[in-house]
Design a protein around this motif. Sequence first.
Motif, PDB file in Angstrom:
ATOM      1  N   ASN A 154     -88.703  31.202  68.508  1.00 28.63           N
ATOM      2  CA  ASN A 154     -89.499  31.082  67.287  1.00 28.63           C
ATOM      3  C   ASN A 154     -89.093  32.028  66.164  1.00 28.63           C
ATOM      4  OD1 ASN A 154     -90.847  29.087  68.548  1.00 28.63           O
ATOM      5  ND2 ASN A 154     -92.843  30.115  68.626  1.00 28.63           N
ATOM      6  N   HIS A 155     -88.455  33.140  66.509  1.00 32.19           N
ATOM      7  CA  HIS A 155     -88.078  34.065  65.424  1.00 32.19           C
ATOM      8  C   HIS A 155     -86.807  33.606  64.720  1.00 32.19           C
ATOM      9  CE1 HIS A 155     -85.554  35.613  68.667  1.00 32.19           C
ATOM     10  NE2 HIS A 155     -84.800  36.162  67.726  1.00 32.19           N
ATOM     11  N   LEU A 156     -86.208  32.544  65.223  1.00 33.30           N
ATOM     12  CA  LEU A 156     -84.998  32.016  64.588  1.00 33.30           C
ATOM     13  C   LEU A 156     -85.341  30.684  63.944  1.00 33.30           C
ATOM     14  CD1 LEU A 156     -82.785  32.608  67.712  1.00 33.30           C
ATOM     15  CD2 LEU A 156     -82.543  33.866  65.566  1.00 33.30           C
ATOM     16  N   SER A 157     -84.746  30.400  62.810  1.00 30.01           N
ATOM     17  CA  SER A 157     -85.016  29.087  62.239  1.00 30.01           C
ATOM     18  C   SER A 157     -84.143  28.066  62.948  1.00 30.01           C
ATOM     19  CB  SER A 157     -84.745  29.088  60.735  1.00 30.01           C
ATOM     20  OG  SER A 157     -83.466  28.550  60.477  1.00 30.01           O
ATOM     21  N   LEU A 158     -84.714  26.896  63.116  1.00 28.24           N
ATOM     22  CA  LEU A 158     -84.015  25.852  63.847  1.00 28.24           C
ATOM     23  C   LEU A 158     -82.661  25.554  63.203  1.00 28.24           C
ATOM     24  CD1 LEU A 158     -84.462  24.016  66.252  1.00 28.24           C
ATOM     25  CD2 LEU A 158     -85.638  22.415  64.772  1.00 28.24           C
ATOM     26  N   ALA A 159     -82.671  25.564  61.861  1.00 28.06           N
ATOM     27  CA  ALA A 159     -81.430  25.261  61.148  1.00 28.06           C
ATOM     28  C   ALA A 159     -80.356  26.300  61.451  1.00 28.06           C
ATOM     29  CB  ALA A 159     -81.702  25.197  59.653  1.00 28.06           C
ATOM     30  N   THR A 160     -80.772  27.579  61.473  1.00 30.01           N
ATOM     31  CA  THR A 160     -79.804  28.643  61.753  1.00 30.01           C
ATOM     32  C   THR A 160     -79.237  28.490  63.156  1.00 30.01           C
ATOM     33  OG1 THR A 160     -81.344  30.032  60.544  1.00 30.01           O
ATOM     34  CG2 THR A 160     -79.478  31.133  61.588  1.00 30.01           C
ATOM     35  N   ILE A 161     -80.136  28.269  64.106  1.00 30.15           N
ATOM     36  CA  ILE A 161     -79.705  28.128  65.493  1.00 30.15           C
ATOM     37  C   ILE A 161     -78.681  27.019  65.580  1.00 30.15           C
ATOM     38  CG2 ILE A 161     -80.398  27.578  67.833  1.00 30.15           C
ATOM     39  CD1 ILE A 161     -83.199  28.416  67.175  1.00 30.15           C
ATOM     40  N   LEU A 162     -79.054  25.890  65.002  1.00 31.02           N
ATOM     41  CA  LEU A 162     -78.208  24.707  65.088  1.00 31.02           C
ATOM     42  C   LEU A 162     -76.848  24.925  64.494  1.00 31.02           C
ATOM     43  CD1 LEU A 162     -80.189  21.572  64.173  1.00 31.02           C
ATOM     44  CD2 LEU A 162     -78.412  21.806  65.897  1.00 31.02           C
TER      45      LEU A 162
END
Lengths: 493, 201
Positions: B119-127
């Motif tokens: 949750n502390h990471l944005s999905l877009a960044t992770i992706l």
Amino acid sequence: MTTNLETAAHPEALRRVAIDPVSRVEGHGKVTILLDEHNKVHQVRLHIVEFRGFEKFIQGRPYWEVPVMVQRLCGICPVSHQLAASKALDAIVGAKHVTPTAEKNRRLMHYGQILQSHALHFFHLCSPDLLFGFDSEVAKRNIVGIAEQHPETAKRGILLRKFGQEVIRHTAGKRIHGTGAVPGGVNKSLTIAERDILLKDIYQMVSWSRDAVHLVKQLHHQHPELYNSFGAFRANFMSLVGFDGSLDLYHGRLRARDENGKVLFDGVDYQNYSQIIAEEVKNWSYMKFPYLKSLGTEKGWYRVGPLSRVQNCDFISTPLAEIERRDFVAYSGVMPMHAPLGYHWARMIEMLHAAEMIKDLLHDDDILGSELMATGERGFEGVGVIEAPRGTLIHHYRVDEQDLVTMCNLIVSTTHNNQAMNEAVRRVAQQYLHGHEVTEGLLNHIEVAIRAFDPCLSCATHALGKMPLEVEVLDAAGLNLSTLSRTSEGVLS
Amino acid sequence: MSELDKFAPSPLTPLPQVGEGNEVKKLKVATTSLAGCFGCHMSFLDIDERLLELVKLVEFDRSPLTDIKHCGPCDIGIIEGGLCNAENVHVLREFRANCKILIALGACAVNGGLPAQRNHLSLATILEEVYHAQHGLVDGFIPNDPELPLPLDRVHPIHEVVKVDYFIPGCPPSGDAIWKVLTDLLAGREPELGHGLIHYD
Ligand code: SF4
């Protein structure tokens, strides 16, 4: 080796039937089948529908947290993840070899896990199909039905699983998500009292495990036409094999064979796994598709797990399981057995082996020792591989000077079997559904093929990302989720 | 003494007796795993041979152990795991609509648990990072088939979406804790977890 049912030419003109969720497996998956107006099958896919993002969010965590974190990928085989991670991280603390007490307690934990997981899979999840029939009454086709009709079988299944869980509890501190294995060794050894409790029941477990092998063997002998052909396809297979060629589920080197049983490679140090295995992505599953680089994507996919291991090794070190292995090999003849239902037979041979290994380890005084930890020169990268209940499990980490994880790559057992499971369900769809009115019983045939692999779809959902990026609106009261979209150019916003 | 008697269940709450002329109507229980690891379901099975007692009193509806694919009207619904995609939300609502009592089983259902660490990471960044950086991946791209449920940008505990009647903490809660709650409910008592049964790891 592949069927051509992966992708239909004109999906829009076809009728969709879904099995959602696939049940009596561990984890989340679904199957979709596309049929034309004559019920001819045009496309069959097993989709893994969930993702976790594990490989990303583990980054930046201290490495010693990793074994207890990664096991939360999977509550069915947490010990496998804990051990694969610990083995990888042994290299970080410089433990080239862990102490005999550590290695034997880890092995004990692992064989406890194999025993409980194989028992769960066979008795709780699959025995209803095998004992009642693939299209038997839905309401009875479960462990409760088994408890009513075959009470002794149900009891033995429950107690075999319980024993395996107790071995884990005594070595790891807790039945699920314990803490026993740590980078460099273990944090406890067995006490004399714990050993004696386990010794009291182990002989019964060995004997029940042997009965279970005989039960599956009997099923094969009674219905050879069904058991040898159901969903059958030919494939390469891979597993760890002990340094002496024996079945070794805890440690060894990688060996693969082709569909005829000819060795493709042998003695490969698993630290170099990425030289032999690569993965590809398909747009309809979160689970990736690994293959042997030397053979490429079309020909290089392979099977892992009990069916591979029992046929890949040269022998089994424990006597009762070795007798059963020989019987199994003799039954399949010159060619390896490829039939998915053969997994159950091989799995029960492994359960017997695990019970015998537990018995031997309990008689080994090293298990009670006090030298728990080893250290050495600090390292920065490590690969740990173990044969988990469902097959080869690969953990790979890099750690920086501050002890924080900078890279994590996991290839779990079920991912190795991704293409193979898809092939099996396509064969079954061709054999049973093609041209017929789809019924619940026929659809269960598809699930029977998936279950044979004992897929842990829970493990398989760890993979990060590869998800469709579209706006998600959640209209629950009080929830204001931000949304995400992807432009046609693939830019995220 | 038979071989099986050696494995006596731990001396916890006795079950209400089902006897002749005393036929109890079986309570219906449904269970599911959302964004969880199945460890809570495994812990449920850690009630071991007490499972054979339990099935005399309850009937399983939808559950990973049965082939019932949708939840029908039930007395008790047990949820493992939090919410990580649209499908999870859908299944959770189906459970809430059908179950008189809904139980959040384990850390993931109670507060999101380990999956919520993303949750502390944005999905877009992770992706984007993984899409470009994944080890050993050949020609990576993002699967986009409509069969794949849409992921939520954060993992949510289930009480943020539906009303939850009981929370059992632990990762996982022990088989004994699950047994205690179920037997209390079956006996019509307010469930209570005493010393040793409540823990958070
Ligand atoms: S609470 Fe723990 S055991 Fe239960 S599903 Fe979540 S991670 Fe698994």
